[in-house]
Write an enzyme that holds these catalytic residues in place. Structure first.
Site, PDB file in Angstrom:
ATOM      1  N   MET A 441       0.850  -1.194   0.000  1.00 57.48           N
ATOM      2  CA  MET A 441       0.000   0.000   0.000  1.00 57.48           C
ATOM      3  C   MET A 441       0.881   1.237   0.000  1.00 57.48           C
ATOM      4  SD  MET A 441      -2.934   1.424   0.054  1.00 57.48           S
ATOM      5  CE  MET A 441      -3.025   3.225   0.007  1.00 57.48           C
ATOM      6  N   GLU A 442       0.550   2.163  -0.903  1.00 52.46           N
ATOM      7  CA  GLU A 442       1.446   3.280  -1.227  1.00 52.46           C
ATOM      8  C   GLU A 442       1.379   4.468  -0.287  1.00 52.46           C
ATOM      9  OE1 GLU A 442      -1.220   2.314  -3.093  1.00 52.46           O
ATOM     10  OE2 GLU A 442      -2.384   4.029  -3.784  1.00 52.46           O
ATOM     11  N   HIS A 474       5.750  -0.339  -8.495  1.00 52.30           N
ATOM     12  CA  HIS A 474       4.335   0.077  -8.530  1.00 52.30           C
ATOM     13  C   HIS A 474       4.055   1.097  -7.420  1.00 52.30           C
ATOM     14  CE1 HIS A 474      -0.048  -0.886  -9.167  1.00 52.30           C
ATOM     15  NE2 HIS A 474      -0.109  -0.443  -7.919  1.00 52.30           N
ATOM     16  N   GLU A 475       4.483   0.782  -6.219  1.00 51.13           N
ATOM     17  CA  GLU A 475       4.155   1.664  -5.092  1.00 51.13           C
ATOM     18  C   GLU A 475       4.914   2.990  -5.170  1.00 51.13           C
ATOM     19  OE1 GLU A 475       1.656   0.694  -3.510  1.00 51.13           O
ATOM     20  OE2 GLU A 475       1.708  -1.367  -4.214  1.00 51.13           O
ATOM     21  N   HIS A 478       3.186   5.302  -7.464  1.00 52.06           N
ATOM     22  CA  HIS A 478       2.015   5.907  -6.820  1.00 52.06           C
ATOM     23  C   HIS A 478       2.354   7.193  -6.069  1.00 52.06           C
ATOM     24  CE1 HIS A 478      -1.434   3.431  -7.415  1.00 52.06           C
ATOM     25  NE2 HIS A 478      -0.947   2.350  -6.841  1.00 52.06           N
TER      26      HIS A 478
HETATM   27 ZN   LIG Z   1      -1.594   0.384  -6.753  1.00 53.37          ZN
END
Ligand SMILES: [Zn+2]
Length: 1035
Positions: A441-442, A474-475, A478
């Site tokens: 979770m970012e 990916h994070e 973000h």
């Molecule tokens: Zn994401």
């Protein structure tokens, strides 16, 4: 957020653990209520409030009726009461306005003692209820239009004095899912007091707000918080106690005023509350692990996306309400705390605790990005371009953090440079949390991870590193897409997730080319097409009006189709910097703000330089505003090629008449030039049908060069025959991506009924010369799916035939694979796809090799490591022997390295022994030896076998209530579980069973997207099987 657990998915079918679902439009009904009650941490208390069901009733009651009352403690409920409550809520009424001090342990839909608005049963009751509702509706309308009054039952009541909580006779002043826009929070001042021994916490929240429009109410979110004191202050006036009203189903609280708050005024709401630390891995939740001395260690962490910040503090819990946050956490001296910002100071308190105060956030941010952690962690750190970058783990896993630190520092530098905007905070922490449901979770400045997506052992294979690097990339993306610029509402979640997914593939292709992210991205695009072909899919930007719909947005369409259409756009723009310039402009223009999809397209349109290129907005809206994608049909008469588009929809009978139309940046190559990028030609297909000219001498055309476009191509009988011949003569005439896309497309067309299975197998003949990972794994994926479907419909003869076919055509390549440590990512992917198929199909040589390696591993006493990419196949083979299964269970128990432990769990779950399967399912659900976060993985693996699928199906039906108490309805674990157990069924009797069960879950349950998709998929499997069985006799 990254809901993909890369470790838990089949490599050949990476995104298959996510399913998208169709939209539903109904107001919440009994199922929603059940979910709300289910999410309460304390359930046992309300079971004692009401008499338990007679055991005989439970035994003989049809499943459907039991499920209708789930969430009500399985107590009987009369339909009249349910109908009254649902109808009343449609009118904006709250039946739940009880004293907030009484609420924390009580489910919102546990029936309350009298007075009851609707008494049980009978026609008389029904008439009374209807009359009651008519009267209430009339009153509400009258009061609504009465000047100066605002939805109050008593007319215009005086301002209440003193602190009291909501009472049963007051109506909640807001009836919509989204909050009113009349008030904007500016800053939050939070003090949290978690007690890790009692698993409770208390909080003190000060919210500074600005009035934007005159109003007599403040409405915000709160869930499962027991508010003990509330005061309000307007401007420089005196603070006074206020009454808090609550609408539990919507998780909203409100304060009403007799005098209007005026636009431009500042005001402050101060709330004190207590609550329990959540047990469900969302909100402010507790987690634990066992240290090296065997002691249980506890910690508390947060997961707020999408709707859970309200479980930790009262707030305006929607992405567009950005504010600053000043956070203070009281802790025991032996613990430490982390939050979004660096720690500003620590102060000893008189009660022996220490208060950590974090710097006020230097940026405005959405509530879902707030985070804090309390516990014992150790860190490795380094400075990267003025940012202190740290990776935290529980102390015993510190040695596994180096890879993450190195990867994150490379990516942070890359993104700083690529976006031309530096990461804006002073520090960035990456923390491995022992219990974590999503992949990561970012949270801004404090990214939380599942341990398996952050920690890497020293001898880890490149495949394990790819999993970790993907999630970090990916994070980190973000931090710009999502954190700096945020979607206005969940309907545009793809702006966060599609972009972060796109960046995770493209950044790593540059920063870490050895990870072969291109192949992974290609596979992702194929899976996105497969899912978007279903009628139960949805548009990338789609309406979101309920909590379940918010959860359902975290699906393949937002993530994978989102990433795929961005790739298509980038590939269609002239020059490789156009796209980048556009997104830099978008980030700079909307920095700190919220956006919708049109804002992105407008930014990209503004930097467009080529007049030849169509307007980006015009083109891309056709891809984000309608579900599905086009099927392009090619037909050729000499030099003239006719291109037609129609929607590719598996269940639609009138696709040709569909009004769907896309602006398609078509690309193509031909036999004279087919490999180099310069060979690529572009043609914009904007209408249903257009023609283009090619030289008469061209033997064949291949459309969708390297499969960067989001469409499927049918070449017609002649076109397919020409391509098949070309590949048979020389497979190198097309790139591996193009060969894989032909295989993907022909299987998809076979599902559609456009090509025969005979044509599919004709194309596959060339594969005896194929050695590249993408085409091989794509073919194996579909063949394995067919094989498992045959098994699950008792077609043993045909399954044996297909097995012989696979072993004949791929056997030589399987035999060539090595079983020692491998350095090349593509070779690892190739061999794991081949060997997992070989051993699954019972090929003796594969099984023997796997058994030998397992024995060597066990005998070595920890000195011999099985290569990471071979662990799944080795443990799965070992688990087929009862003795080795027991050994594996012992190893699993003592394993500390999370990635290896998950592979062991996957091995354990691949057993065919029914008693062990039942034991594992129970163990998963009861959180015995299997962490809750691994439930989807266990279910998915067990469902691969025929027996496992049947047992799991029964188990899910019997334990549905408990499952949705663990995971919210619509969430990705529920999506995954529903998909795992249904996607390979293909008989009418299976369809009937699934349909019966889903329909028993009440209206909304059966309308959730994942269930609609499951039913559609079974019907499609059934249709495909009926059509293909005769052809399978002849392979
Ligand atoms: Zn994401």
């Amino acid at each position: 957020m990254d809901p993909f657990d890369y470790n838990s998915t089949e490599r050949a079918s990476l995104p298959r653990n996510m399913i998208e679902n169709s939209m539903f439009e109904e107001e919440p009904d009994v199922v929603d209520l059940a979910r709300d009650s289910a999410a309460y941490p304390v359930h046992s208390s309300h079971f004692t409030t009401f008499p338990a069901l007679d055991p005989d009733d439970t035994v003989y009651e049809p499943r459907s009726s039991r499920l209708l009352v789930r969430g009500l403690g399985e107590n009987d409920v009369d339909d009249d009461e349910e109908d009254c409550e649902s109808s009343a809520r449609l009118l904006g009424m709250s039946f739940m306005n009880r004293s907030a001090t009484q609420r924390s342990n009580v489910s919102p839909y546990v029936r309350q003692p009298p007075p009851r608005s609707c008494s049980p049963c009978s026609a008389r009751t029904l008439v009374v209820c209807v009359l009651f509702l008519v009267i209430v509706a009339s009153m509400i309308m009258v009061l609504y239009f009465l000047p100066g009054c605002n939805f109050t039952k008593m007319g215009c009541p005086k301002q209440e004095n003193g602190t009291s909580n909501s009472t049963d006779d007051e109506l909640f002043p807001w009836a919509q899912f989204q909050l009113p826009r009349s008030i904007r929070p500016l800053s939050y001042d939070l003090t949290l007091n978690p007690d890790l021994s009692t698993m409770d916490f208390s909080g003190h929240t000060v919210i500074n707000m600005l009035v934007l429009h005159n109003t007599k109410r403040i409405v915000l979110h709160s869930a499962y918080l027991n508010i003990t004191k509330a005061t309000f202050k307007l401007g420089d006036g005196e603070a006074s106690d206020v009454t808090i009203l609550e609408n539990k189903p919507r998780e909203q609280i409100a304060v009403k005023f007799s005098e209007e708050l005026k636009a431009g005024q500042h005001c402050v709401l101060i709330l004190d509350y207590t609550a329990s630390l959540s047990h469900t891995y969302n909100g402010f939740y507790n987690s634990s692990y066992t240290d090296l001395n065997g002691n249980k260690r506890v910690l508390a962490a947060t997961q707020f996306e999408p709707l859970y910040a309200r479980k930790a503090f009262p707030c305006f819990d929607e992405p567009s309400f950005k504010a600053t946050f000043l956070i203070k956490i009281n802790r025991k001296p032996e613990h430490m705390t982390l939050s979004n910002m660096p720690k500003a100071k620590s102060t000893p308190l008189v009660n022996g605790l220490v208060q950590d105060e974090f710097a006020k956030t230097s940026v405005n941010m959405s509530t879902y990005l707030v985070a804090f952690v309390v516990g014992n962690f150790t860190a490795v750190s380094k400075n990267v371009s003025d940012t202190l970058l740290s990776v935290y783990s529980v102390p015993q896993k510190k040695e596994h953090t180096d890879y993450a630190l190195d990867t994150a520092s490379k990516l942070l530098e890359f993104y700083n440079d690529f976006f031309e905007i530096n990461y804006p905070l002073q520090k960035l922490d990456l923390v491995g949390i022992p219990d974590f449901l999503a992949g990561a979770m970012e949270n801004w400045g404090l990214i939380t991870f599942r341990e398996s997506t952050l920690l890497v052992g020293r001898d880890a294979s490149l495949m394990e590193k790819q999993d970790v690097a993907s999630v970090i990339a990916h994070e980190l993306a973000h931090q710009w897409f999502g954190n700096l610029v945020t979607m206005s509402w969940w309907s545009d979640l793809w702006l966060n997730e599609g972009f972060a997914s796109y960046m995770q593939f493209t950044s790593l292709q540059i920063v870490m080319p050895q990870l072969d992210m291109g192949s992974l991205f290609l596979n992702v695009r194929f899976r996105a097409l497969d899912i978007d072909a279903l009628n139960s899919s949805h548009a990338v930007s789609t309406e979101v009006k309920t909590q379940e719909q918010v959860h359902e947005m975290f699906d393949s369409v937002s993530y994978l189709k989102g990433a795929s259409i961005l790739l298509m756009l980038n590939a269609s723009l002239p020059g490789d910097q156009q796209f980048r310039k556009g997104i830099i402009q978008y980030l700079k223009q909307f920095s700190g703000l919220n956006t919708d999809t049109d804002d992105l397209w407008n930014s990209l349109t503004e930097v467009e330089v080529s007049s030849q290129h169509p307007n980006v907005s015009e083109m891309m809206r056709s891809w984000t505003s309608q579900k599905g994608f086009p099927l392009v049909t090619v037909s050729r008469q000499g030099a003239e090629v006719t291109l037609k588009q129609e929607i590719f929809q598996l269940t639609s009978n009138d696709a040709r008449h569909s009004s769907s139309l896309w602006t398609i940046p078509l690309t193509y190559v031909n036999d004279s030039c087919s490999l180099a990028p310069e060979c690529r030609q572009v043609f914009m297909l904007k209408t249903k049908s257009e023609t283009l000219k090619v030289p008469e001498t061209v033997k064949w055309l291949k459309l969708n060069y390297r499969s960067t476009g989001f469409y499927i191509v049918d070449y017609g009988d002649d076109g397919w025959a020409a391509l098949t011949d070309a590949l048979f003569n020389n497979s190198q005439v097309l790139s591996a991506e193009d060969r894989a896309s032909l295989i993907h497309n022909i299987f998809a067309l076979s599902s559609l009924g456009r090509v025969s299975l005979r044509q599919v197998f004709h194309l596959l003949k060339y594969m005896s010369n194929e050695t590249e990972m993408s085409p091989v794994s794509e073919a194996l994926l579909h063949l394995n799916h067919m094989y498992q479907m045959l098994n699950k419909r008792y077609e043993q003869d045909l399954a044996a035939r297909l097995k012989a076919y696979i072993l004949k055509h791929f056997g030589a390549l399987m035999d060539k694979q090595t079983w020692t440590k491998e350095e090349s990512m593509s070779k690892m992917n190739l061999r794991s796809a081949l060997l997992e198929t070989a051993c699954d199909l019972g090929q003796e040589k594969c099984k023997q090799n796997a058994k030998d390696i397992f024995k060597q591993y066990v005998d070595s006493n920890g000195t011999f490591q099985i290569p990471g990419d071979l662990q799944r196949v080795v443990f799965s083979v070992a688990a087929q022997s009862s003795e080795d299964w027991e050994t594996l269970l012992t190893l699993y128990h003592y394993a500390t390295y999370d990635s290896e432990k998950q592979n062991m769990l996957r091995g354990l779950a691949s057993t065919q022994d029914t008693r062990k399967i039942v034991w594992l399912l129970n163990g998963a659900l009861n959180n015995d030896i299997i962490k809750v976060q691994n439930i989807p993985l266990v279910f998915k693996t067990i469902c691969r076998s025929f027996a496992g699928n049947l047992i799991t199906w029964d188990f899910i039906q019997d334990n549905w209530n408990q499952l949705i108490q663990t995971f919210p309805l619509g969430s990705f674990p529920i999506q995954s579980i529903v998909k795992s157990v249904t996607f390979q069924l293909s008989t009418q009797s299976h369809l009937n069973q699934v349909q019966y069960f889903f329909s028993s879950l009440s209206e909304r349950g059966s309308q959730s997207r994942s269930m609609q998709e499951a039913l559609e998929k079974i019907r499609l499997n059934q249709r495909w099987m009926e059509r293909s069985l005769p052809a399978l006799q002849n392979i």
